[in-house]
Design a protein around this motif. Sequence first.
Motif, mmCIF file in Angstrom:
data_model
loop_
_atom_site.group_PDB
_atom_site.id
_atom_site.type_symbol
_atom_site.label_atom_id
_atom_site.label_comp_id
_atom_site.label_asym_id
_atom_site.label_seq_id
_atom_site.Cartn_x
_atom_site.Cartn_y
_atom_site.Cartn_z
ATOM 1 N N ASP A 163 5.724 7.059 -10.776
ATOM 2 C CA ASP A 163 6.456 5.835 -11.098
ATOM 3 C C ASP A 163 5.464 4.862 -11.745
ATOM 4 O O ASP A 163 4.871 4.005 -11.089
ATOM 5 C CB ASP A 163 7.061 5.240 -9.825
ATOM 6 C CG ASP A 163 8.108 4.176 -10.122
ATOM 7 O OD1 ASP A 163 8.134 3.694 -11.274
ATOM 8 O OD2 ASP A 163 8.886 3.838 -9.212
ATOM 9 N N PHE A 164 5.284 5.010 -13.052
ATOM 10 C CA PHE A 164 4.247 4.264 -13.749
ATOM 11 C C PHE A 164 4.389 2.744 -13.653
ATOM 12 O O PHE A 164 3.399 2.049 -13.420
ATOM 13 C CB PHE A 164 4.203 4.682 -15.229
ATOM 14 C CG PHE A 164 3.770 6.102 -15.442
ATOM 15 C CD1 PHE A 164 2.769 6.660 -14.662
ATOM 16 C CD2 PHE A 164 4.361 6.886 -16.411
ATOM 17 C CE1 PHE A 164 2.369 7.971 -14.841
ATOM 18 C CE2 PHE A 164 3.966 8.200 -16.601
ATOM 19 C CZ PHE A 164 2.969 8.749 -15.826
ATOM 20 N N PRO A 165 5.571 2.169 -13.845
ATOM 21 C CA PRO A 165 5.671 0.701 -13.769
ATOM 22 C C PRO A 165 5.234 0.145 -12.418
ATOM 23 O O PRO A 165 4.550 -0.878 -12.360
ATOM 24 C CB PRO A 165 7.164 0.449 -14.027
ATOM 25 C CG PRO A 165 7.618 1.619 -14.820
ATOM 26 C CD PRO A 165 6.856 2.782 -14.281
ATOM 27 N N VAL A 166 5.609 0.805 -11.329
ATOM 28 C CA VAL A 166 5.206 0.334 -10.006
ATOM 29 C C VAL A 166 3.707 0.514 -9.811
ATOM 30 O O VAL A 166 3.023 -0.379 -9.292
ATOM 31 C CB VAL A 166 5.984 1.084 -8.901
ATOM 32 C CG1 VAL A 166 5.460 0.707 -7.525
ATOM 33 C CG2 VAL A 166 7.469 0.766 -9.003
ATOM 34 N N THR A 167 3.170 1.661 -10.209
ATOM 35 C CA THR A 167 1.731 1.911 -10.067
ATOM 36 C C THR A 167 0.919 0.858 -10.807
ATOM 37 O O THR A 167 -0.040 0.280 -10.273
ATOM 38 C CB THR A 167 1.383 3.308 -10.604
ATOM 39 O OG1 THR A 167 2.137 4.295 -9.895
ATOM 40 C CG2 THR A 167 -0.100 3.584 -10.434
ATOM 41 N N GLN A 168 1.287 0.587 -12.038
ATOM 42 C CA GLN A 168 0.568 -0.399 -12.838
ATOM 43 C C GLN A 168 0.645 -1.785 -12.215
ATOM 44 O O GLN A 168 -0.360 -2.502 -12.127
ATOM 45 C CB GLN A 168 1.131 -0.423 -14.257
ATOM 46 C CG GLN A 168 0.881 0.850 -15.042
ATOM 47 C CD GLN A 168 1.693 0.906 -16.320
ATOM 48 O OE1 GLN A 168 2.668 0.169 -16.494
ATOM 49 N NE2 GLN A 168 1.303 1.786 -17.232
ATOM 50 N N ALA A 169 1.825 -2.167 -11.759
ATOM 51 C CA ALA A 169 2.012 -3.515 -11.214
ATOM 52 C C ALA A 169 1.239 -3.704 -9.917
ATOM 53 O O ALA A 169 0.594 -4.751 -9.713
ATOM 54 C CB ALA A 169 3.494 -3.776 -10.984
ATOM 55 N N VAL A 170 1.268 -2.721 -9.031
ATOM 56 C CA VAL A 170 0.572 -2.850 -7.746
ATOM 57 C C VAL A 170 -0.936 -2.885 -7.962
ATOM 58 O O VAL A 170 -1.653 -3.698 -7.354
ATOM 59 C CB VAL A 170 0.962 -1.711 -6.797
ATOM 60 C CG1 VAL A 170 0.121 -1.773 -5.530
ATOM 61 C CG2 VAL A 170 2.439 -1.793 -6.436
ATOM 62 N N GLY B 279 0.809 -1.216 0.000
ATOM 63 C CA GLY B 279 0.000 0.000 0.000
ATOM 64 C C GLY B 279 0.836 1.257 0.000
ATOM 65 O O GLY B 279 0.589 2.186 -0.785
ATOM 66 N N SER B 280 1.827 1.327 0.877
ATOM 67 C CA SER B 280 2.695 2.506 0.913
ATOM 68 C C SER B 280 3.537 2.608 -0.352
ATOM 69 O O SER B 280 3.856 3.712 -0.813
ATOM 70 C CB SER B 280 3.602 2.451 2.148
ATOM 71 O OG SER B 280 4.414 1.281 2.145
ATOM 72 N N LEU B 281 3.902 1.465 -0.930
ATOM 73 C CA LEU B 281 4.635 1.478 -2.198
ATOM 74 C C LEU B 281 3.791 2.113 -3.296
ATOM 75 O O LEU B 281 4.302 2.898 -4.114
ATOM 76 C CB LEU B 281 5.019 0.047 -2.592
ATOM 77 C CG LEU B 281 5.788 -0.111 -3.913
ATOM 78 C CD1 LEU B 281 7.154 0.561 -3.838
ATOM 79 C CD2 LEU B 281 5.950 -1.597 -4.253
ATOM 80 N N LEU B 282 2.498 1.816 -3.308
ATOM 81 C CA LEU B 282 1.598 2.403 -4.302
ATOM 82 C C LEU B 282 1.482 3.913 -4.119
ATOM 83 O O LEU B 282 1.506 4.672 -5.099
ATOM 84 C CB LEU B 282 0.216 1.746 -4.210
ATOM 85 C CG LEU B 282 -0.866 2.322 -5.124
ATOM 86 C CD1 LEU B 282 -0.470 2.163 -6.588
ATOM 87 C CD2 LEU B 282 -2.212 1.650 -4.860
ATOM 88 N N VAL B 283 1.358 4.367 -2.876
ATOM 89 C CA VAL B 283 1.251 5.801 -2.614
ATOM 90 C C VAL B 283 2.499 6.533 -3.104
ATOM 91 O O VAL B 283 2.407 7.575 -3.770
ATOM 92 C CB VAL B 283 1.024 6.060 -1.105
ATOM 93 C CG1 VAL B 283 1.093 7.556 -0.801
ATOM 94 C CG2 VAL B 283 -0.312 5.501 -0.669
ATOM 95 N N ASN B 284 3.664 6.001 -2.790
ATOM 96 C CA ASN B 284 4.911 6.626 -3.235
ATOM 97 C C ASN B 284 5.034 6.621 -4.756
ATOM 98 O O ASN B 284 5.517 7.598 -5.355
ATOM 99 C CB ASN B 284 6.113 5.899 -2.622
ATOM 100 C CG ASN B 284 6.195 6.077 -1.128
ATOM 101 O OD1 ASN B 284 5.731 7.080 -0.580
ATOM 102 N ND2 ASN B 284 6.778 5.106 -0.432
ATOM 103 N N ALA B 285 4.587 5.538 -5.367
ATOM 104 C CA ALA B 285 4.673 5.451 -6.826
ATOM 105 C C ALA B 285 3.760 6.479 -7.495
ATOM 106 O O ALA B 285 4.135 7.093 -8.500
ATOM 107 C CB ALA B 285 4.305 4.040 -7.287
#
Length: 304
Positions: free
Chosen positions: A267-274, A256-262
């Motif tokens: 950070d499109f690749p991380v947002t899409q993957a999460v 969840g926090s990774l998505l917020v930071n992305a």
Amino acid sequence: MVRKLAGLVATLLATSFVIFAASYAAPGDPVTFLAGGKENLTPEHLAAIRAQYHLDDPFLVQYGRWLGDALTGDLGRSTQYHDQVADLMAARLPSTLGLVAYASVLFVVFGIALGVLAAVRGGRTDSAVVAGTTFATSVPAFVTATVLISLFGVQLGWFPVMGGGSLWHLTLPAVTLALGALAIISRVTRQSMIEQRELDHVSVARAGGLSERLIVVRHVFRGALGPIVTMCGLVTAGMLAGTVTVETAFGLNGIGSLLVNAINTHDFPVTQAVLLLMVTAYIAVTTAVELLHPLIDPRVRSRA
């Protein structure tokens, strides 16, 4: 079964398309973000970035390439962390899964217990449970997190309030995540048991002299188990998205926090993957619940 699998695949494809399209519909030029936000870049450097990420290809071609890579486990490279997205998610996923599992145990145990208590006792107990669960549902997660941190973390010092991955560290975040779900499960349990108590076979069992406790266990609760299990599965499936607020409030290094930071850093690749992971998990869990429901409730199997 074939129809369900086809519907599942179609749903995943449609969802993946929306996620990919939404990321590239965000304001700003993707090349700027991929270049690390640097300005005044030379046209040659910008052209090299476009060629590297195939940004000059048609949109459907870009989507097909991204989806094909995702199916093979290649989720791209983070533009913020400069690391493989799959490795970032693998490092953070255990913390999120532990939080969801802990919260699921809490809301299942206490939610069902409160629902049974309200349905069996009735009167003031029922009113108190309904009022309490209504209040719990109306309080946003970030407000609950703030209150728990202030009271049990800062003033009383019973629990750590930031970071960590132990069970003790996850207690306050799990309570925050489980509170709203607990209210939903208690209401579903209460309503299902009230409906079961009015059925004919329960009246026959009561007229036959069976004790009230056995009636509740063997007939009322057992008959109400189908809707309860279904709702528990649906709530658990949706909890992965609910970790965004909780992990941010408690400083947990999870998905969840990774998505917020992305999102904040584009950070499109991380947002899409999460997002793809969250949707896939939700669909998988709801499908499993749908397949499990007929095994729990024979009436569903007989109507199928």
